[in-house]
Design an enzyme around this catalytic site. Structure first.
Site, PDB file in Angstrom:
ATOM      1  N   ASN A 173      35.624 -25.907 -19.003  1.00  0.00           N
ATOM      2  CA  ASN A 173      34.552 -26.713 -19.604  1.00  0.00           C
ATOM      3  C   ASN A 173      34.660 -26.561 -21.114  1.00  0.00           C
ATOM      4  O   ASN A 173      34.291 -25.524 -21.662  1.00  0.00           O
ATOM      5  CB  ASN A 173      33.192 -26.220 -19.103  1.00  0.00           C
ATOM      6  N   TRP A 174      35.164 -27.597 -21.758  1.00  0.00           N
ATOM      7  CA  TRP A 174      35.374 -27.516 -23.208  1.00  0.00           C
ATOM      8  C   TRP A 174      34.065 -27.582 -23.988  1.00  0.00           C
ATOM      9  O   TRP A 174      34.041 -27.325 -25.181  1.00  0.00           O
ATOM     10  CB  TRP A 174      36.309 -28.648 -23.664  1.00  0.00           C
ATOM     11  N   LYS A 175      32.965 -27.990 -23.323  1.00  0.00           N
ATOM     12  CA  LYS A 175      31.701 -28.204 -24.046  1.00  0.00           C
ATOM     13  C   LYS A 175      31.980 -29.138 -25.236  1.00  0.00           C
ATOM     14  O   LYS A 175      32.835 -30.015 -25.113  1.00  0.00           O
ATOM     15  CB  LYS A 175      31.085 -26.866 -24.459  1.00  0.00           C
TER      16      LYS A 175
ATOM     17  N   HIS B 118      24.465 -28.001 -15.744  1.00  0.00           N
ATOM     18  CA  HIS B 118      24.889 -26.847 -16.549  1.00  0.00           C
ATOM     19  C   HIS B 118      23.668 -26.282 -17.268  1.00  0.00           C
ATOM     20  O   HIS B 118      22.781 -27.024 -17.688  1.00  0.00           O
ATOM     21  CB  HIS B 118      25.953 -27.275 -17.558  1.00  0.00           C
TER      22      HIS B 118
ATOM     23  N   GLU C 114      23.194 -25.318 -20.155  1.00  0.00           N
ATOM     24  CA  GLU C 114      22.930 -25.906 -21.479  1.00  0.00           C
ATOM     25  C   GLU C 114      22.234 -27.261 -21.359  1.00  0.00           C
ATOM     26  O   GLU C 114      21.414 -27.630 -22.201  1.00  0.00           O
ATOM     27  CB  GLU C 114      24.255 -26.004 -22.267  1.00  0.00           C
TER      28      GLU C 114
ATOM     29  N   GLU D  52      26.605 -19.627 -12.607  1.00  0.00           N
ATOM     30  CA  GLU D  52      26.801 -19.192 -13.989  1.00  0.00           C
ATOM     31  C   GLU D  52      25.540 -18.486 -14.474  1.00  0.00           C
ATOM     32  O   GLU D  52      24.584 -19.141 -14.921  1.00  0.00           O
ATOM     33  CB  GLU D  52      27.058 -20.404 -14.898  1.00  0.00           C
TER      34      GLU D  52
ATOM     35  N   GLY E 104      29.085 -17.370 -22.723  1.00  0.00           N
ATOM     36  CA  GLY E 104      29.401 -17.301 -24.148  1.00  0.00           C
ATOM     37  C   GLY E 104      29.002 -15.988 -24.809  1.00  0.00           C
ATOM     38  O   GLY E 104      28.990 -15.888 -26.032  1.00  0.00           O
TER      39      GLY E 104
ATOM     40  N   SER F 250      31.785 -16.001 -19.297  1.00  0.00           N
ATOM     41  CA  SER F 250      32.736 -15.076 -19.936  1.00  0.00           C
ATOM     42  C   SER F 250      33.901 -14.692 -19.020  1.00  0.00           C
ATOM     43  O   SER F 250      34.348 -13.551 -19.046  1.00  0.00           O
ATOM     44  CB  SER F 250      32.002 -13.832 -20.462  1.00  0.00           C
TER      45      SER F 250
ATOM     46  N   GLY G 261      34.553 -21.434 -19.942  1.00  0.00           N
ATOM     47  CA  GLY G 261      34.196 -22.073 -21.209  1.00  0.00           C
ATOM     48  C   GLY G 261      35.196 -21.725 -22.294  1.00  0.00           C
ATOM     49  O   GLY G 261      36.268 -22.316 -22.387  1.00  0.00           O
ATOM     50  N   GLY G 262      34.865 -20.728 -23.104  1.00  0.00           N
ATOM     51  CA  GLY G 262      35.675 -20.374 -24.273  1.00  0.00           C
ATOM     52  C   GLY G 262      37.160 -20.206 -23.980  1.00  0.00           C
ATOM     53  O   GLY G 262      38.008 -20.715 -24.725  1.00  0.00           O
TER      54      GLY G 262
HETATM   55  P1  13P Z   1      32.036 -19.058 -21.314  1.00  0.00           P
HETATM   56  O1  13P Z   1      33.269 -18.919 -20.455  1.00  0.00           O
HETATM   57  O2  13P Z   1      32.390 -19.403 -22.744  1.00  0.00           O
HETATM   58  O3  13P Z   1      31.113 -17.912 -21.174  1.00  0.00           O
HETATM   59  O4  13P Z   1      31.250 -20.359 -20.782  1.00  0.00           O
HETATM   60  C1  13P Z   1      30.953 -20.444 -19.441  1.00  0.00           C
HETATM   61  C2  13P Z   1      30.428 -21.799 -19.171  1.00  0.00           C
HETATM   62  O5  13P Z   1      29.309 -22.126 -19.513  1.00  0.00           O
HETATM   63  C3  13P Z   1      31.313 -22.744 -18.484  1.00  0.00           C
HETATM   64  O6  13P Z   1      30.607 -23.853 -18.055  1.00  0.00           O
END
Ligand code: 13P
Length: 249
Positions: free
Chosen positions: A9-11, A94, A96, A166, A172, A211, A232-233
């Site tokens: 997930n690149w956000k 998600h 967010e 999640e 993050g 993470s 994510g990251g």
């Molecule tokens: P991180 O891997 O950066 O913690 O993000 C997780 C995430 O929200 C994937 O959707």
């Protein structure tokens, strides 16, 4: 058996150049035969991703969608548009989206329905905050979010989803749920799915997110109820993401 799914997930990150770099690297990479890999790209890169990923191992996904099919909804993107561009997956709910954009359970349910209508596979995201975990409400929160969607779906549609657990406190933050913590929640989700149907529970892919990195993925993915990752990251770096995909085989 369930085919593991690793989804990045690149956000609101990345670039056109990064889309091309991932397409090239994955076309040449040696991936385990039984792992599926998807990248959830920002809307503007979906067209390029659809073209660049064609014929390669990367499936295309989006990060959200409108609950409406079309019309006067400035700035929104419909499920039909995502399907047009070749998207197979779409994240729904998600954390967010839930916290920053006010998507409640009803909004999440409507988006799952919109995705299914257009042939997309929704990846439904569930997770508790740190406050909820400390109040020992993790299962109540996560299973409540699950029921809000699954109760409303016709039985034959339920199997078209994947689920991502999640924990909000792990997103993050560099603070991963321990394999035991993650496995416990995944097992509770699968047990709840079995209340609907044993076959549904057996077939449903449950991804862990929060993470997940190259150095902790193998241990998480080794848990019996963890069938993949939502990353994510670490999905923004080709080598890191490749290493995670390789550890899922
Ligand atoms: P991180 O891997 O950066 O913690 O993000 C997780 C995430 O929200 C994937 O959707």
């Amino acid at each position: 058996m369930r085919t593991p799914l690793i989804a990045g997930n690149w956000k609101m990150n990345g670039s056109l150049a990064l889309v091309e770099a991932f397409a090239e690297a994955f076309a040449e990479a040696r991936l385990p035969a039984d792992v599926e890999v998807a990248l959830m790209l920002p809307f503007p890169y979906l067209g390029a991703g659809g073209a660049a990923f064609r014929g390669g191992p990367l499936a295309l996904g989006a990060q959200t969608l409108s609950d409406q099919p079309s019309g006067a909804f400035t700035g929104e993107v419909s499920g039909a548009m995502l399907a047009d561009l070749g998207a197979r997956y779409v994240l729904v709910g998600h954390s967010e989206r839930r916290t920053l954009f006010g998507e409640d359970d009803a909004a999440v349910r409507a988006r799952v329905e919109a995705a299914l209508e257009h042939g997309l596979a929704p990846v439904l995201c569930l997770g508790e905050t740190l406050e909820e975990r400390e109040a020992e409400r993790t299962e109540a929160v996560v299973l409540g979010q699950l029921a809000a969607v699954f109760d409303a779906l016709p039985p034959e549609q339920r199997q078209r989803l994947a689920i991502a657990y999640e924990p909000v406190w792990a997103i993050g933050t560099g603070r991963t749920a321990s394999p035991e913590q993650a496995q416990a929640v995944h097992a509770a989700i699968r047990a709840r799915l079995a209340d609907y149907d044993a076959g549904l529970a057996e077939g449903m892919r449950l991804l862990y997110g929060g993470s997940m990195k190259a150095d902790n993925a193998a241990e998480l993915l080794a848990q019996s109820d963890i069938d993949g990752g939502l990353v994510g990251g670490a999905s923004l770096k080709v080598d890191d993401f490749l290493a995670i995909c390789q550890s899922a085989g």
